[in-house]
Design an enzyme around this catalytic site. Structure first.
Site, mmCIF file in Angstrom:
data_model
loop_
_atom_site.group_PDB
_atom_site.id
_atom_site.type_symbol
_atom_site.label_atom_id
_atom_site.label_comp_id
_atom_site.label_asym_id
_atom_site.label_seq_id
_atom_site.Cartn_x
_atom_site.Cartn_y
_atom_site.Cartn_z
ATOM 1 N N GLU A 181 30.419 37.280 29.385
ATOM 2 C CA GLU A 181 30.512 35.952 29.990
ATOM 3 C C GLU A 181 29.218 35.145 29.898
ATOM 4 O O GLU A 181 28.612 34.784 30.911
ATOM 5 C CB GLU A 181 30.937 36.067 31.454
ATOM 6 C CG GLU A 181 32.315 36.657 31.647
ATOM 7 C CD GLU A 181 32.775 36.681 33.091
ATOM 8 O OE1 GLU A 181 33.971 36.905 33.309
ATOM 9 O OE2 GLU A 181 31.931 36.469 34.003
ATOM 10 N N GLU A 363 38.596 41.744 31.317
ATOM 11 C CA GLU A 363 38.615 41.638 32.784
ATOM 12 C C GLU A 363 39.830 40.834 33.203
ATOM 13 O O GLU A 363 40.100 39.772 32.653
ATOM 14 C CB GLU A 363 37.375 40.923 33.340
ATOM 15 C CG GLU A 363 36.110 41.730 33.357
ATOM 16 C CD GLU A 363 34.980 40.996 34.070
ATOM 17 O OE1 GLU A 363 35.275 40.141 34.949
ATOM 18 O OE2 GLU A 363 33.814 41.254 33.736
ATOM 19 N N TRP A 410 39.602 44.474 36.175
ATOM 20 C CA TRP A 410 38.397 44.318 36.993
ATOM 21 C C TRP A 410 38.841 44.458 38.442
ATOM 22 O O TRP A 410 39.605 43.649 38.920
ATOM 23 C CB TRP A 410 37.744 42.941 36.782
ATOM 24 C CG TRP A 410 36.484 42.852 37.580
ATOM 25 C CD1 TRP A 410 36.332 42.385 38.854
ATOM 26 C CD2 TRP A 410 35.196 43.303 37.162
ATOM 27 N NE1 TRP A 410 35.037 42.511 39.269
ATOM 28 C CE2 TRP A 410 34.307 43.072 38.250
ATOM 29 C CE3 TRP A 410 34.694 43.886 36.000
ATOM 30 C CZ2 TRP A 410 32.952 43.392 38.190
ATOM 31 C CZ3 TRP A 410 33.352 44.198 35.948
ATOM 32 C CH2 TRP A 410 32.495 43.949 37.036
ATOM 33 N N GLU A 417 29.768 41.485 44.432
ATOM 34 C CA GLU A 417 30.378 40.386 43.681
ATOM 35 C C GLU A 417 29.460 39.164 43.659
ATOM 36 O O GLU A 417 29.805 38.080 44.112
ATOM 37 C CB GLU A 417 31.759 40.048 44.252
ATOM 38 C CG GLU A 417 32.858 40.978 43.793
ATOM 39 C CD GLU A 417 33.114 40.883 42.288
ATOM 40 O OE1 GLU A 417 32.808 39.824 41.686
ATOM 41 O OE2 GLU A 417 33.608 41.867 41.710
ATOM 42 N N TRP A 418 28.238 39.389 43.142
ATOM 43 C CA TRP A 418 27.295 38.313 42.901
ATOM 44 C C TRP A 418 27.098 37.459 44.156
ATOM 45 O O TRP A 418 26.775 37.996 45.201
ATOM 46 C CB TRP A 418 27.749 37.489 41.688
ATOM 47 C CG TRP A 418 28.028 38.357 40.485
ATOM 48 C CD1 TRP A 418 29.241 38.618 39.913
ATOM 49 C CD2 TRP A 418 27.073 39.151 39.742
ATOM 50 N NE1 TRP A 418 29.102 39.497 38.857
ATOM 51 C CE2 TRP A 418 27.798 39.826 38.720
ATOM 52 C CE3 TRP A 418 25.695 39.330 39.819
ATOM 53 C CZ2 TRP A 418 27.173 40.671 37.802
ATOM 54 C CZ3 TRP A 418 25.070 40.170 38.909
ATOM 55 C CH2 TRP A 418 25.807 40.827 37.914
#
Length: 455
Positions: A181, A363, A410, A417-418
């Protein structure tokens, strides 16, 4: 414009029928190094830009960090056992660049390399094929201090890193992805300040786009040279872009967001040209011969997809657009993204048609604030039905002619998660972040059964 469809366990019960997919179709799961490994200061690992970013006030919900994450660094045998129980064919994971090269270049960290040896060997012993992604956003902070992706030299640094991994693991790993990504890493990291390194600067963004594209092409050549029989691809997040409302300004913003989200990396890598709406902006940073260096032959495209996205005009932004809201506000109430299986089918068709390369869904999944019930079970019906609906949509794309060769959920585990921290759970296995115990959810068993039935 098609409206998003909310997936509800009571109203959706679709599934793919056997016989639609290729006999050699690959079923798998995906993770990334920074989101699961933890051990950020152990065994010689250097800091990444995400370690720095996560410590800046207000960047991550609840002040969460990935210092421990899922502790996969110590608990990887448990996670491999979970994979084996699923009956998957392949495991897509990433290597943490600062774990193997603490300063991004120069001295190698053998303890870091040894860790991935253990993971790869354990996965192979479980009868699962390792798919290695070189970069899933955790740039070494030492390289970030030198300008990160805004420096043209980074293409050479990345090629050296690719050579290190190819020589070390190429005897056992044959599937390599250069990047995961790039649109998210660079757009959010250098133009919108939503991700590390937290920059919002037009020139920095445009330079970073071009230098990452150069790094991709260089890494493809390195892997091709060093790993006989390598199957090489890159993983892109591609999503249809719709205007928040049908105004001329929003329609133009939609074209801009589509350019910078869906095309600005994939087009030069596969078609040797930047998309029309970005070409003039990037031209000052392009040197003679660059496009030939970027557009190197690859074997497949990895597609990450969750939902459509919406755009609205924002003249004061770096690129002239902002994220919009879905017009009916009928998003998944916790996931916060519109659920639209037809958009997945359309994206599969568009990716195959535009680039003519085999597609692996690398994903796809659904986030929810899952929690154990009174008996300790995690009954995530919404995720089960999401997977059924999206796998069904994938089958529809195959029937329409798309060359889709694999599907990776995913994610194996709930993880970091960021910017959402630990609040949004995507895992097939529930992780108690206090005890680190893993518990398979209903979706784990449903995905296992789907794989068995569809083989």
């Amino acid at each position: 414009m098609k409206k998003p469809v909310v997936i509800d366990a009571k109203t959706v019960n679709v599934d793919l029928q056997p016989g639609i997919l290729r006999k050699d179709f690959v079923w798998g799961v995906s993770t990334s190094s920074y989101q699961i490994e933890g051990a950020t200061r152990e065994d010689g690992r250097g800091l990444s830009i995400w370690d720095t970013y996560a410590r800046q006030k207000g960047r991550i919900e609840h002040g969460d960090t990935a210092d421990i994450a899922c502790d996969h660094y110590h608990r990887y045998p448990e996670d491999i056992a979970l994979m084996k129980g699923l009956g998957i064919d392949a495991y897509r994971f990433s290597v943490a660049w600062p774990r193997v090269l603490p300063r991004g270049r120069g001295a190698v960290n053998e303890k870091g390399l040894d860790f991935y040896d253990r993971v790869i060997d354990g996965v192979l012993e479980a009868g699962i094929e390792p798919w290695l992604c070189l970069y899933h956003w955790d740039l070494p902070q030492s390289l970030g201090d030198l300008g990160g992706w805004t420096k043209r030299d980074i293409a050479g640094w990345f090629a050296d890193y690719a050579a290190l991994l190819s020589r070390r693991y190429g005897d056992r790993v044959k599937h390599f992805a250069t990047f995961n990504e790039p649109c998210v890493a660079i757009l959010f990291g250098y133009a919108m300040s939503w991700n590390a390194p937290g920059v919002s600067d037009r020139a920095s963004y445009l330079k970073a786009v071009h230098h990452l594209n150069l790094a991709h092409g260089g890494a493809v050549d390195v892997i091709r040279d060093l790993v006989p029989g390598a199957s090489i691809g890159i993983v892109h997040n591609r999503q249809p872009v719709y205007p928040e409302s049908e105004t001329p300004e929003n329609i133009h913003a939609t074209a801009l967001l589509d350019t910078h989200w869906n095309l600005i990396f994939t087009d030069p890598q596969c078609l040797a040209a930047y998309p029309q709406l970005a070409a003039n902006d990037i031209e000052p940073y392009v040197q003679a011969g660059d496009m030939a260096k970027i557009c190197r032959p690859i074997d497949w495209i990895g597609l990450n997809h969750y939902s459509p996205i919406y755009a609205r005009a924002e003249p004061n932004s770096e690129l002239g657009f902002a994220w919009g809201k879905s017009p009916d506000h009928n998003d998944h109430p916790d996931f916060r993204w519109p659920i639209h299986p037809d958009a997945f089918r359309e994206t599969l068709m568009d990716t195959w048609t535009r680039y003519g390369l085999p597609v692996y869904v690398t994903e796809n999944g659904c986030g929810d604030p899952d929690a154990p019930n009174a008996t300790g079970e995690i009954v995530d019906e919404r995720r089960v039905n999401y997977l059924r609906a999206y796998i069904h949509a994938m089958g529809e794309a195959v029937k329409q002619g798309a060359d889709v060769r694999g599907y990776f959920v995913w994610s194996l585990l709930d993880n970091f998660e960021w910017g959402a921290g630990f609040g949004n759970r995507f895992g097939l296995a529930y992780v108690n972040f206090e005890t680190l115990r893993r518990t398979p959810k209903s979706s784990y068993f449903a995905y296992r059964d789907m794989i068995h039935r569809l083989r």
